[in-house]
Each structure stands twice: as structure tokens, then as C-alpha cells.
Design a protein around this motif. Structure first.
Motif, PDB file in Angstrom:
ATOM      1  N   ASP A  65       0.840  -1.200   0.000  1.00  0.00           N
ATOM      2  CA  ASP A  65       0.000   0.000   0.000  1.00  0.00           C
ATOM      3  C   ASP A  65       0.877   1.252   0.000  1.00  0.00           C
ATOM      4  O   ASP A  65       2.106   1.170  -0.120  1.00  0.00           O
ATOM      5  N   VAL A  66       0.256   2.417   0.148  1.00  0.00           N
ATOM      6  CA  VAL A  66       0.991   3.687   0.090  1.00  0.00           C
ATOM      7  C   VAL A  66       1.997   3.826   1.229  1.00  0.00           C
ATOM      8  O   VAL A  66       2.973   4.561   1.105  1.00  0.00           O
ATOM      9  N   ALA A  67       1.799   3.111   2.325  1.00  0.00           N
ATOM     10  CA  ALA A  67       2.728   3.164   3.464  1.00  0.00           C
ATOM     11  C   ALA A  67       3.762   2.037   3.391  1.00  0.00           C
ATOM     12  O   ALA A  67       4.456   1.773   4.360  1.00  0.00           O
ATOM     13  N   ASP A  68       3.845   1.371   2.229  1.00  0.00           N
ATOM     14  CA  ASP A  68       4.799   0.293   1.976  1.00  0.00           C
ATOM     15  C   ASP A  68       4.518  -0.955   2.820  1.00  0.00           C
ATOM     16  O   ASP A  68       5.412  -1.733   3.096  1.00  0.00           O
ATOM     17  N   LYS A  69       3.263  -1.136   3.258  1.00  0.00           N
ATOM     18  CA  LYS A  69       2.873  -2.324   4.015  1.00  0.00           C
ATOM     19  C   LYS A  69       2.349  -3.378   3.043  1.00  0.00           C
ATOM     20  O   LYS A  69       1.593  -3.052   2.123  1.00  0.00           O
ATOM     21  N   PRO A  70       2.755  -4.647   3.232  1.00  0.00           N
ATOM     22  CA  PRO A  70       2.254  -5.715   2.351  1.00  0.00           C
ATOM     23  C   PRO A  70       0.741  -5.870   2.476  1.00  0.00           C
ATOM     24  O   PRO A  70       0.188  -5.774   3.562  1.00  0.00           O
ATOM     25  N   ILE A  71       0.089  -6.118   1.338  1.00  0.00           N
ATOM     26  CA  ILE A  71      -1.364  -6.323   1.302  1.00  0.00           C
ATOM     27  C   ILE A  71      -1.635  -7.828   1.324  1.00  0.00           C
ATOM     28  O   ILE A  71      -1.028  -8.594   0.574  1.00  0.00           O
ATOM     29  N   TYR A  72      -2.571  -8.241   2.203  1.00  0.00           N
ATOM     30  CA  TYR A  72      -2.957  -9.644   2.358  1.00  0.00           C
ATOM     31  C   TYR A  72      -4.422  -9.834   1.982  1.00  0.00           C
ATOM     32  O   TYR A  72      -5.209  -8.894   1.993  1.00  0.00           O
ATOM     33  N   GLU A  73      -4.762 -11.102   1.670  1.00  0.00           N
ATOM     34  CA  GLU A  73      -6.173 -11.463   1.539  1.00  0.00           C
ATOM     35  C   GLU A  73      -6.909 -10.971   2.771  1.00  0.00           C
ATOM     36  O   GLU A  73      -6.355 -10.981   3.868  1.00  0.00           O
ATOM     37  N   SER A  74      -8.131 -10.549   2.589  1.00  0.00           N
ATOM     38  CA  SER A  74      -9.020 -10.107   3.670  1.00  0.00           C
ATOM     39  C   SER A  74      -8.668  -8.752   4.256  1.00  0.00           C
ATOM     40  O   SER A  74      -9.291  -8.321   5.219  1.00  0.00           O
ATOM     41  N   ASP A  75      -7.649  -8.074   3.698  1.00  0.00           N
ATOM     42  CA  ASP A  75      -7.424  -6.682   4.087  1.00  0.00           C
ATOM     43  C   ASP A  75      -8.569  -5.849   3.542  1.00  0.00           C
ATOM     44  O   ASP A  75      -9.187  -6.199   2.528  1.00  0.00           O
ATOM     45  N   VAL A  76      -8.838  -4.746   4.194  1.00  0.00           N
ATOM     46  CA  VAL A  76      -9.821  -3.795   3.690  1.00  0.00           C
ATOM     47  C   VAL A  76      -9.033  -2.582   3.224  1.00  0.00           C
ATOM     48  O   VAL A  76      -8.221  -2.026   3.974  1.00  0.00           O
ATOM     49  N   LEU A  77      -9.238  -2.216   1.964  1.00  0.00           N
ATOM     50  CA  LEU A  77      -8.487  -1.134   1.335  1.00  0.00           C
ATOM     51  C   LEU A  77      -9.377   0.072   1.082  1.00  0.00           C
ATOM     52  O   LEU A  77     -10.584  -0.061   0.892  1.00  0.00           O
ATOM     53  N   SER A  78      -8.725   1.215   1.039  1.00  0.00           N
ATOM     54  CA  SER A  78      -9.391   2.453   0.650  1.00  0.00           C
ATOM     55  C   SER A  78      -8.662   3.003  -0.569  1.00  0.00           C
ATOM     56  O   SER A  78      -7.425   2.984  -0.632  1.00  0.00           O
ATOM     57  N   TRP A  79      -9.452   3.497  -1.530  1.00  0.00           N
ATOM     58  CA  TRP A  79      -8.877   4.097  -2.733  1.00  0.00           C
ATOM     59  C   TRP A  79      -9.888   5.087  -3.306  1.00  0.00           C
ATOM     60  O   TRP A  79     -11.017   4.704  -3.630  1.00  0.00           O
ATOM     61  N   ASN A  80      -9.495   6.343  -3.391  1.00  0.00           N
ATOM     62  CA  ASN A  80     -10.349   7.395  -3.954  1.00  0.00           C
ATOM     63  C   ASN A  80     -11.773   7.386  -3.389  1.00  0.00           C
ATOM     64  O   ASN A  80     -12.745   7.563  -4.127  1.00  0.00           O
ATOM     65  N   GLY A  81     -11.890   7.159  -2.085  1.00  0.00           N
ATOM     66  CA  GLY A  81     -13.203   7.168  -1.443  1.00  0.00           C
ATOM     67  C   GLY A  81     -13.934   5.842  -1.466  1.00  0.00           C
ATOM     68  O   GLY A  81     -14.982   5.702  -0.849  1.00  0.00           O
ATOM     69  N   TRP A  82     -13.400   4.871  -2.190  1.00  0.00           N
ATOM     70  CA  TRP A  82     -14.020   3.546  -2.255  1.00  0.00           C
ATOM     71  C   TRP A  82     -13.374   2.650  -1.216  1.00  0.00           C
ATOM     72  O   TRP A  82     -12.174   2.736  -0.961  1.00  0.00           O
ATOM     73  N   ILE A  83     -14.157   1.767  -0.615  1.00  0.00           N
ATOM     74  CA  ILE A  83     -13.655   0.823   0.377  1.00  0.00           C
ATOM     75  C   ILE A  83     -14.027  -0.579  -0.068  1.00  0.00           C
ATOM     76  O   ILE A  83     -15.169  -0.825  -0.485  1.00  0.00           O
ATOM     77  N   GLY A  84     -13.059  -1.515   0.028  1.00  0.00           N
ATOM     78  CA  GLY A  84     -13.366  -2.883  -0.367  1.00  0.00           C
ATOM     79  C   GLY A  84     -12.402  -3.886   0.218  1.00  0.00           C
ATOM     80  O   GLY A  84     -11.245  -3.572   0.500  1.00  0.00           O
ATOM     81  N   GLY A  85     -12.897  -5.118   0.408  1.00  0.00           N
ATOM     82  CA  GLY A  85     -12.097  -6.210   0.942  1.00  0.00           C
ATOM     83  C   GLY A  85     -11.389  -6.973  -0.167  1.00  0.00           C
ATOM     84  O   GLY A  85     -11.929  -7.190  -1.243  1.00  0.00           O
ATOM     85  N   VAL A  86     -10.157  -7.399   0.112  1.00  0.00           N
ATOM     86  CA  VAL A  86      -9.317  -8.099  -0.859  1.00  0.00           C
ATOM     87  C   VAL A  86      -9.698  -9.576  -0.933  1.00  0.00           C
ATOM     88  O   VAL A  86      -9.861 -10.234   0.098  1.00  0.00           O
ATOM     89  N   TYR A  87      -9.845 -10.089  -2.141  1.00  0.00           N
ATOM     90  CA  TYR A  87     -10.139 -11.508  -2.357  1.00  0.00           C
ATOM     91  C   TYR A  87      -9.572 -11.939  -3.711  1.00  0.00           C
ATOM     92  O   TYR A  87      -9.269 -11.124  -4.574  1.00  0.00           O
ATOM     93  N   TRP A  88      -9.392 -13.262  -3.876  1.00  0.00           N
ATOM     94  CA  TRP A  88      -8.932 -13.836  -5.138  1.00  0.00           C
ATOM     95  C   TRP A  88     -10.160 -14.125  -5.996  1.00  0.00           C
ATOM     96  O   TRP A  88     -11.088 -14.812  -5.575  1.00  0.00           O
ATOM     97  N   ASP A  89     -10.159 -13.597  -7.210  1.00  0.00           N
ATOM     98  CA  ASP A  89     -11.254 -13.833  -8.144  1.00  0.00           C
ATOM     99  C   ASP A  89     -10.789 -14.856  -9.177  1.00  0.00           C
ATOM    100  O   ASP A  89     -10.007 -14.535 -10.074  1.00  0.00           O
ATOM    101  N   ALA A  90     -11.230 -16.094  -9.001  1.00  0.00           N
ATOM    102  CA  ALA A  90     -10.797 -17.171  -9.886  1.00  0.00           C
ATOM    103  C   ALA A  90     -11.257 -16.958 -11.325  1.00  0.00           C
ATOM    104  O   ALA A  90     -10.577 -17.371 -12.268  1.00  0.00           O
TER     105      ALA A  90
END
Length: 130
Positions: A65-90
Motif C-alpha cells: 500500500d501507500v505506506a509500503d505495508k504488504p497487502i494480504y487477503e481479507s485486508d480492507v483497502l481504501s482508494w479514492n473514497g471507495w472501500i473494499g475487501g481483498v479476495y482472489w477472483d478465480a
């Protein structure tokens, strides 16, 4: 080959454990119960056993992410006002975040929590549902 990083949420202790450096996982039967044996390269010194009924394991997706922290599955991210949970889309063979889309090449992603330590994100309308 890149070092595999995972983290494990322990449902009993309500704690997150981070494991890296040549991680291997094996599921086996112990005393009639499925358990995960998680160990690093030198597994004689560093290993843990978890009941599969009590844990959730998550892979690091290889992005930061912007703070150089590794992103993991199930993290919740913010981007341009949008919020969403990380998942693998097969279907797309890609890491995605609900409400954000495919994560490859998106700048300025910010980790604002994860669904285990910040369960309030589950209540956000559509923030994590896949």
C-alpha cells in the motif's frame, strides 16, 4: 521463487500471526482433527500447529500500500473514497477488492484494516461481500 508470506487469524485467541521466509503448510490429521502445520525454511526451529477449525490463513498478494505495508487477503483497502475487501477472483485470475476492482496497477491503495480485527467493515454495505 519469491518468499511466501502468510498470516493466520486465530479464532480462539482473536490474534493475527504473521509468518514469512519460505513458508510451507501441510494439513494433516492429529487425534481425529484436521490441523495445519505451518513452518519456515528451517522448520526444526520455527513451526506452529493450528486446528483448521480455529484458523483462517491468508496469503500476501505481492502488492504494497501507500505506506509500503504488504497487502494480504481479507485486508480492507481504501482508494479514492471507495472501500473494499481483498479476495482472489478465480474467474479473472486476479486479486481484486470489492468496490475497487482488480488491484494490479492501482496507485495509492491504503490498508485501513482487515475483516478479522476490524469486524465493523463487514457491516459496511458491500464492503466485503464477493
Amino acid at each position: 521463487m519469491r518468499d511466501r508470506k502468510i498470516r493466520i487469524w486465530d479464532n480462539k485467541k482473536k490474534q493475527m500471526h504473521y509468518i514469512s521466509s519460505g513458508v510451507n503448510m501441510t494439513v494433516l490429521k492429529y487425534d481425529g482433527e484436521d490441523v495445519k502445520l505451518v513452518f519456515g525454511e528451517d522448520f526444526h526451529d520455527d513451526f506452529s500447529v493450528y486446528s483448521t477449525a480455529n484458523i483462517e490463513s491468508m496469503d500476501c498478494i505481492g502488492l504494497k500500500d501507500v505506506a509500503d505495508k504488504p497487502i494480504y487477503e481479507s485486508d480492507v483497502l481504501s482508494w479514492n473514497g471507495w472501500i473494499g475487501g481483498v479476495y482472489w477472483d478465480a474467474d479473472f485470475a486476479a486479486w481484486r477488492a470489492r468496490n475497487i476492482g482488480s488491484l494490479g496497477g492501482i496507485p495509492n491503495l491504503e490498508i485501513i484494516g482487515n475483516i478479522y480485527e476490524n469486524s465493523d467493515f463487514l457491516k459496511e454495505e458491500g464492503a466485503y461481500a464477493q
